[in-house]
Every structure is written in C-alpha cells, then in structure tokens.
Scaffold this active site. Sequence first.
Site, PDB file in Angstrom:
ATOM      1  CG  HIS A  66      -8.821  13.421 -14.346  1.00 39.88           C
ATOM      2  ND1 HIS A  66      -8.132  12.355 -14.883  1.00 39.88           N
ATOM      3  CD2 HIS A  66      -8.781  13.256 -13.010  1.00 39.88           C
ATOM      4  CE1 HIS A  66      -7.696  11.591 -13.892  1.00 39.88           C
ATOM      5  NE2 HIS A  66      -8.098  12.110 -12.738  1.00 39.88           N
ATOM      6  CG  ASP A  91      -0.849   3.407 -17.786  1.00 35.36           C
ATOM      7  OD1 ASP A  91      -1.252   4.516 -17.374  1.00 35.36           O
ATOM      8  OD2 ASP A  91       0.322   3.020 -17.642  1.00 35.36           O
ATOM      9  CD  GLU A  92      -4.683   6.024 -12.913  1.00 37.23           C
ATOM     10  OE1 GLU A  92      -5.039   6.364 -11.795  1.00 37.23           O
ATOM     11  OE2 GLU A  92      -3.742   6.544 -13.517  1.00 37.23           O
ATOM     12  CD  GLU A  96      -4.614  13.306 -13.434  1.00 39.28           C
ATOM     13  OE1 GLU A  96      -4.114  13.162 -14.562  1.00 39.28           O
ATOM     14  OE2 GLU A  96      -4.589  12.425 -12.556  1.00 39.28           O
ATOM     15  CD1 TRP A 130      -9.737   7.898  -4.076  1.00 38.38           C
ATOM     16  CD2 TRP A 130      -9.293   9.630  -2.738  1.00 38.38           C
ATOM     17  NE1 TRP A 130      -9.027   8.834  -4.802  1.00 38.38           N
ATOM     18  CE2 TRP A 130      -8.743   9.912  -4.005  1.00 38.38           C
ATOM     19  CE3 TRP A 130      -9.144  10.602  -1.752  1.00 38.38           C
ATOM     20  CZ2 TRP A 130      -8.057  11.095  -4.285  1.00 38.38           C
ATOM     21  CZ3 TRP A 130      -8.461  11.775  -2.030  1.00 38.38           C
ATOM     22  CH2 TRP A 130      -7.933  12.016  -3.275  1.00 38.38           C
ATOM     23  CG  ASP A 172      -8.819   7.939 -13.166  1.00 39.52           C
ATOM     24  OD1 ASP A 172      -9.201   7.004 -13.883  1.00 39.52           O
ATOM     25  OD2 ASP A 172      -7.622   8.170 -12.953  1.00 39.52           O
TER      26      ASP A 172
HETATM   27  C1  RAM Z   1      -4.735   9.352 -10.068  1.00 40.78           C
HETATM   28  C2  RAM Z   1      -5.869  10.152 -10.613  1.00 40.78           C
HETATM   29  C3  RAM Z   1      -7.155   9.893  -9.902  1.00 40.78           C
HETATM   30  C4  RAM Z   1      -6.973  10.056  -8.422  1.00 40.78           C
HETATM   31  C5  RAM Z   1      -5.859   9.165  -7.947  1.00 40.78           C
HETATM   32  C6  RAM Z   1      -5.539   9.326  -6.490  1.00 40.78           C
HETATM   33  O1  RAM Z   1      -4.866   8.056 -10.440  1.00 40.78           O
HETATM   34  O2  RAM Z   1      -5.556  11.499 -10.527  1.00 40.78           O
HETATM   35  O3  RAM Z   1      -8.098  10.779 -10.373  1.00 40.78           O
HETATM   36  O4  RAM Z   1      -8.149   9.785  -7.734  1.00 40.78           O
HETATM   37  O5  RAM Z   1      -4.672   9.430  -8.666  1.00 40.78           O
END
Ligand code: RAM
Length: 916
Positions: free
Chosen positions: A800, A508-509, A779, A568, A503
């Site tokens: 993003h 930290d993802e 994002e 998703w 994403d």
């Molecule tokens: C955050 C990011 C990501 C999204 C999720 C639900 O981690 O925005 O892109 O898919 O939320």
Amino acid sequence: MNIQSKQKVFLLTLLSIVFLSFISCEEKKTIEKANDLTVSEGFKNPLGFYDATPTFSWKLPVAEGVKHQSAYQIVVASSEDLLPDNADLWDSGKQMTDQSVWVKYEGKPLESRQKVCWQVKYWNQDEDASAWSAVNHFELGLLNNSDWKAKWIGLDTKKEKILGSQDNIIHRPQYLRKGFELSNDVESARLYITAKGVFDVAINGEDVSDDVMPPGYTPYKERIETITYDIGDLIESGQNTIGVELASGWHSSRLGWRKELWVDTEAPKILCQLELTMKDGSKKVIVSDESWKATTNGPIRLSEIYDGETYDANLEMPNWTTNNFSDRNWEMVNTFPVTDAIRLEPKRHTTVKSKIELKAKEVVEKDGAFIFDFQQNMVGVPLLKVPMKKGETLKIRFAEKLSPDGSFYTKNYRTALSTNYYTASKDGVIEWMPKFTFHGFQYIELSGFDTSKTPSTDWVTGLVQYSDFEENGTFASSHEKLNQLQSNIVWGLRGNFFDIPTDCPQRDERMGWTADAQVFGPTSIFNADVYKFWASWLQSVRESQYENGGIPWVVPDVLFNNKVSAGWGDACAIIPWDIYNRTGDKRILEENFETMKGWVAYHQATTKDYISSMGFFADWLQPLPKNGDNRGDTSKSLIGTAFFAHSAKLTAQTAEVLGKKEEQAKYEALFKTVANAFENKFFDETGKVKGVEETQTSYLLALAYDLLSEGKQGNAKKYLLEKIAEADNHLRTGFLGTPLLSRVLDEMGDTDLMYKLLFNETYPSWFYSINQGATTIWERWNSYSKAEGFNPQKMNSLNHYAYGAIGEWVYERIGGIEPLEAGYKVIRIAPEPKSPLTSASAELNTPYGKVASSWEINEGTFTINVTIPPNTTAKVILPGTAESIEETNNIKAISSETGSEELLVQPGTYTFKSKL
Ligand code: RAM
C-alpha cells in the site's frame, strides 16, 4: 604543363586549402545535436498516438561548449524526405528562447492515422548552431468515434448464468476469430482494437504484442481507450486469420462493494479494425462485424480480477488463430453499433507489461501443499513449469505473508479468492501463466501436481507486471534500513501502478483511491517516468467529477455513491500542481483548472462561514487513535477546512501560471478568507488548537498549508514539537498528516527531529515495519509484528504505497535534489547530511537531463559530487564552511552565512568540499 598553368594549379590548390580550412573551422563550431526527443508527456516515437495538438521536448547534449540554449527551430513534415527544408506541416522558424521542453505544435491540423516526422536544432549560449537532430516521428490513432467502421461484437455470456463467488454473474472468456483473404501483397497494416473487457490478439498464430490486459481501466461509461498495433510483419498475402481472446477484466468483473452494480454486468465485447495498405496502393479494411465467429468452449474457463483464472488444457484449440482451423461449430456473434455515448480515444499512457522476472528463492512443504517464497512482495502472475499427470488439477494460491505457524495468510484478501486452477490434458511438464487476472503476493502455494516429482524453485517464476514505464530516479545511502525503505517504496510503486494508481493490488479492492494517489504522487514522479500515467488518470478524474463538483473517493468510480472526502477529492488540485512543479509543463494545469475550480466550489458548498462540514476518512489509519477509529483523532471539520483553503490556494497558483489574473485574485482572496476562518475557529490566541482534539496532524495542516497568521505560527510550532515529544518522539499521523511531517519540520529547521522520526525503529515508524520483515510499504504502521502477528483487522494490505510518500523528502533533503523553478529549470542541491548517515546519493532524469548529487562525510569533511544538466542552473548549498571555492564562469558564490555556503552553478560536473 607550362609555367602559367603551374601557377594556376598552385593558386587553385592554395585557395582550396584556405577554403577547406575555413570549412573545417566552421565545422568545429557545429555543436552536438539535441537528443532524447519526445512528444507530449514524454512519448518516444509513439504509434496510435492520442494527441493531435502535441508538445515537443528535447535535451541538449552533455558536451563541450553546450551550457544553455539561446534559440531553437522545429520542423515538422508528413514524410521524412521533406525534412528539414520542406517542412509541409510546420516550421517554427528560429525562436530566440531557452525553452527546450513542452513547446506547443502550431502547425497544420493533424488527423487520425496521420504520420508526422519532426526534428529540431538549437543554438547554444554563444549562438553556435547545432546540426539537425535525428528525425523522430509519431502516428496518430483513431481520434474520433466516426473513424470506426467496425461494430462491437461478442457472445451473450450472461445466458449461461454462471455465478461467481458473490453470486454475481460471471462471463466465460470468449474466443473470437475471422479469416480473410488478400489478393495482393501488403505494404503496411494497422490494427486498431479495444474491448469492453480485456483482450489478447493473435494473427496467423503469432502474438501481436506482449501487452497485459489491454486496453486498461478508464471510466468505461465515458471513455474506452483504443490500442494501435503495427501488424505489417504478421499479415501474409492470401489467406489470413485473426483471433482474439476476451475476458471480463475491470469492465465486467465485480469491483468494489456495491453488489447491485456488478451482480449482473454487461457481457464483454471487442471492437477491431484492420486497415491494410497494399503494395499497389489500394486499401482494405477488415472490421469486427457479424461475419466473425466465437466460442466459450476454449481453455480459459473463468477469469476474474479478484478471484483468479481457471484453465482446462483439455479444451485447448490448437491453431485456432491460424488458417488451419475449422470454426464450423462456433457461434455467430452478436453485433452492436459504435455510438457517440462512449468516447473511443487512443490510450494516452503505456500498457501494462511483464517487466521483471523474479525467481522463487525457497520451497517448503506445509500440510501436503508446497509453498514457494519469492522473498519479495510483488504484483503480477506466476509463470509455471510444473510436472503434472493427465486429468490432475493444479491449484495455485497466493499470499503476501505466512502466519507464524507457516500456514497461508489470506484473510487480508477478504472476498478475493485469488486462486488459479490448471487441468492437465497429458502427462508432462506444463508451461502456463494466467492471462486476464493479477495477484499481489510473496508466496505461491501449489497442490495437485505430479507428486512423484520433488518441487524445486524453478517450477515458478514471478512475472512482475506494471504499466510500462522506466526508472527515472535512484536513491542510495550508507544506511541499510534506509535503503530497504527505498526498495519498499519502489516495490510499492511497481505493485500499485497497474494501469491506474491503486491503493492495493491484492484484496477485493484494487481501486484508484484518490488520497493515496495524491500523497504518493511526488515520490512516484521521482522514481519513475510516470508523467503520462498521471496525466491519463487525471483525465479519468475529470470524467468522474460529479455534476456538483465533488470528486469521488475512487477513480474510475465504481462506487457511484456521490460521496466525497477532504484530502481525497483534493487530489484533483494537488496532483496537477505537483506534476507541474516537477515537469514545468503548463498543460497539466490547463487541462485540470476547471476541475479544480469545480472542486473548490464543492468545498465551499459544504461550509458554513467557511468552516467545512465535509466528512469521511480524515487522517486515515492514524496510529494509536484514542477511540480506536480508523479515521484517527483529528477533527474532520478542521481537516476539511484546511484542504478547502489549500485547494483554493493551488487554484490561485494555477491561475497565476496560466496568466488568469482575475481568477488568481479571486482564489487568493478565498484562500485568505478560509485561512482566517480556520485560524479563528480552531486556534486560540496563543496558536494552540482549541475546541477540537489537539493532534500532530492538526498542527501540521495549519503550518504546511500556511493557515495561521505570523504571530501564531511560532507558538503552533512549539505545540507541534510538544505533541511529538509527548509521543516519545514518534509520529501519530495517518495518510494525510504523514507527508506533512517532513515538510513542516524541514521548514522549521528541525531536520534533526525529522531524522529521528525517520530512523525510529519502534512503533509507529517506517523502520518498524522493516524490522518486522516488510519488503513493501504496508497499509498500517503495524500490519504485522513478530511479537503479535497480524493486525486483527481484515483491512490490512501489505502493499500500500501511501506511507511511502516520505520518499519525496528523502530524495530532496537527504539526496538533496529539489526543483527551485518548475521542471528543474533551476535546481536546488542542498542535502542535509546528518548522523547516522555518512553518505547518500540521488540521481534524477529531469526534463533537461540527468541531475546527480552524491555526498559523503569523512573525518568532518563533507564532499559532494554534483551533475547539473545543460540548459539549467543550480543553487548548491554546502553545509559548514566551504573549502576554497574558486569562482569561475561556471561557479559563483552567492552568499556565505555561518553554517552554509551558497553557490550558483552552471551545467557540468563538479566536486565541492566543506568542513562540518
Ligand atoms: C481503504 C484503503 C485506502 C483508503 C480508503 C479510505 O480502502 O486503506 O487506501 O484510501 O480505505
């Protein structure tokens, strides 16, 4: 010579002339050979290949006399000299078909390590035969766990109990080495290698490859990828040394937010096996085992994906990967057997590499530190050439943007420290780049260097890193901001295809969020050669599916919370279908069919009377939500039911392509039932949303996924337009709704409105972020604004790709290139030229070759140049009234309605004109 002999000579000469001219006539008929041969998902001559049941593809040349294929023959052999006449593995024979892509191998079973050579010939539309193509080859990797004689090895790096930024155990990087002696000269040598962690390997002081953080990121508890290297040139007769650097990577770092899962990760390990064939034919195998030695006292002190890397040059160990080094003080390694619990499989897509070098454009001082600006948000690492004094520690920080006061904005990295340190061992210019971490940044801040020197932009170079794929399509237009949008989309792709689709690449993802992937899929396939990338990630999706059919939020799953979200999890059906549509390869559907079915069953289990109660992210990050919620205003139940219906439909379509009639009927019926329930529950008699919040996305889902009966569709469209008008002709859509806007408005014939939304400059819109300085997709529609600064939310990535999903429509309807039949076997060229554009062009490398569309408007005349690749046909739709089209074998008018002209066009390059 007597008369008789003279006559004989004369006759013979005459005969040879006749014979030779006959031969040269024949030669003229020999058509150019096929080119661009690939196996499976587009691999060219791969080494360590994963696929023992490959498919073959080739392209017909763009050449005089080559329009279509009428037949092919493939020959496959274990060595090049057996081709073409003694193919010992497979001879397809002459197959009367126009299929030139994804032809299944039907020869003898292939095994680990096997070398395979192949070539193809084809017959054109007139049945003239081509010569045989060049011989291509592939070599299989180790396909079975039982092929591994090596053991996992490593030090117990938990023992030291070094705590990371979140009080998690972190592992010091390890250096592992082994010397070995060969009594003979080597003929060929392969290194099979992988890690629980990430590695870099050298032999006799030479880097084996320029791969970045191999083996990559998979659901490690299920499957770890292995890499094969040809090391023939590095091996010497006599004494040799192999050395491997090993760090935590994704395997043993903290990832995601479930601390209990990463507070105490397993110590990294390597597994490697050198297989040598000597000149005398004998074989030798060197494996990772108890005879190796290792240390953690090397220069890389720490390395974490989120937190960065620390390097101390004082601990460098010159020559440690050569024979000229003593490992007397090193430790013996621990060993662990290879078991069947985790499958070891050759990597099925390309490794990450440093693909582009960016120069820093500017350097400014801020509070004693120096900030280097690349003027492009990017992902990778810096290559540093910085003057330092012995003992000084250089601190390297990263940021995607500066705060209005010029200071570093790192709040959006959240807990990711994303900081590197380098300690110098002597005075002078250091040259260094971090090895086992990566960063998302536009700015780099340096402090701790030799302050007697003035920083200059050549101190840092940005190495842009992503999975090693090439560009596949291009788009450009007469509009600067639209071109900037295209550039932002491409940079979003480069930044988030780091072995898995992420994403975001900086905070930290950095996880494989499934909805982001499903909305951006088609756009990515246009821009880059990413079929193998997606096919590989879909394997991880299959491996991560919960037993009840649910698909996790992120793949690989690092959350393990058994939670799912509509839009998703549907990635498991949507992405295979999108890939099939653009490649025509049925195998992607075969591979994913069972997973789709499982997911649809899961959907069903969350419903009552076919109405979903599946919750979660909904229309994520919809702008201006009434309740301020990131999940937006559209009903979760409506979203869940719409995706249930849509995935059921895609499963039905998949069954149809695969010839599974019963399942096709079953899922078609399910689709209809769900659509019906959807309509009754959420729409009133007039086609207006009832009982839940009326939003743009609720209408978009209903219309895009064909969930309303015909009578209601017209009104629903009207209500959608009203909702858009109510928003002053602006979008109010989040991750799920946005890609559907263009699809629905286009189908409604409302491309004027879609143009309006696309070219909007004010919030929320694509150009809004461009006006605020975006060089990637953000994002949020308002991640930053010049007037108000950063969005106060910490979840605020500036790289993003999700909203970049608009690319698909831009290429198909502004550029004008669309598949009409899966894989572009039939192409539709139908651009929608509208103000403010005066020209646009797109090019795409389809499975059959290059298709191009380039148009301009000049004083009311529309001119388009198109290129149609061999073995395809195209439907070209010209806007307005076409100018005198002469019908030929290559161009046929199909229909001419007011306002447009349809032509059926054969392979070739053409120019058409029309009056608008
Ligand atoms: C955050 C990011 C990501 C999204 C999720 C639900 O981690 O925005 O892109 O898919 O939320």
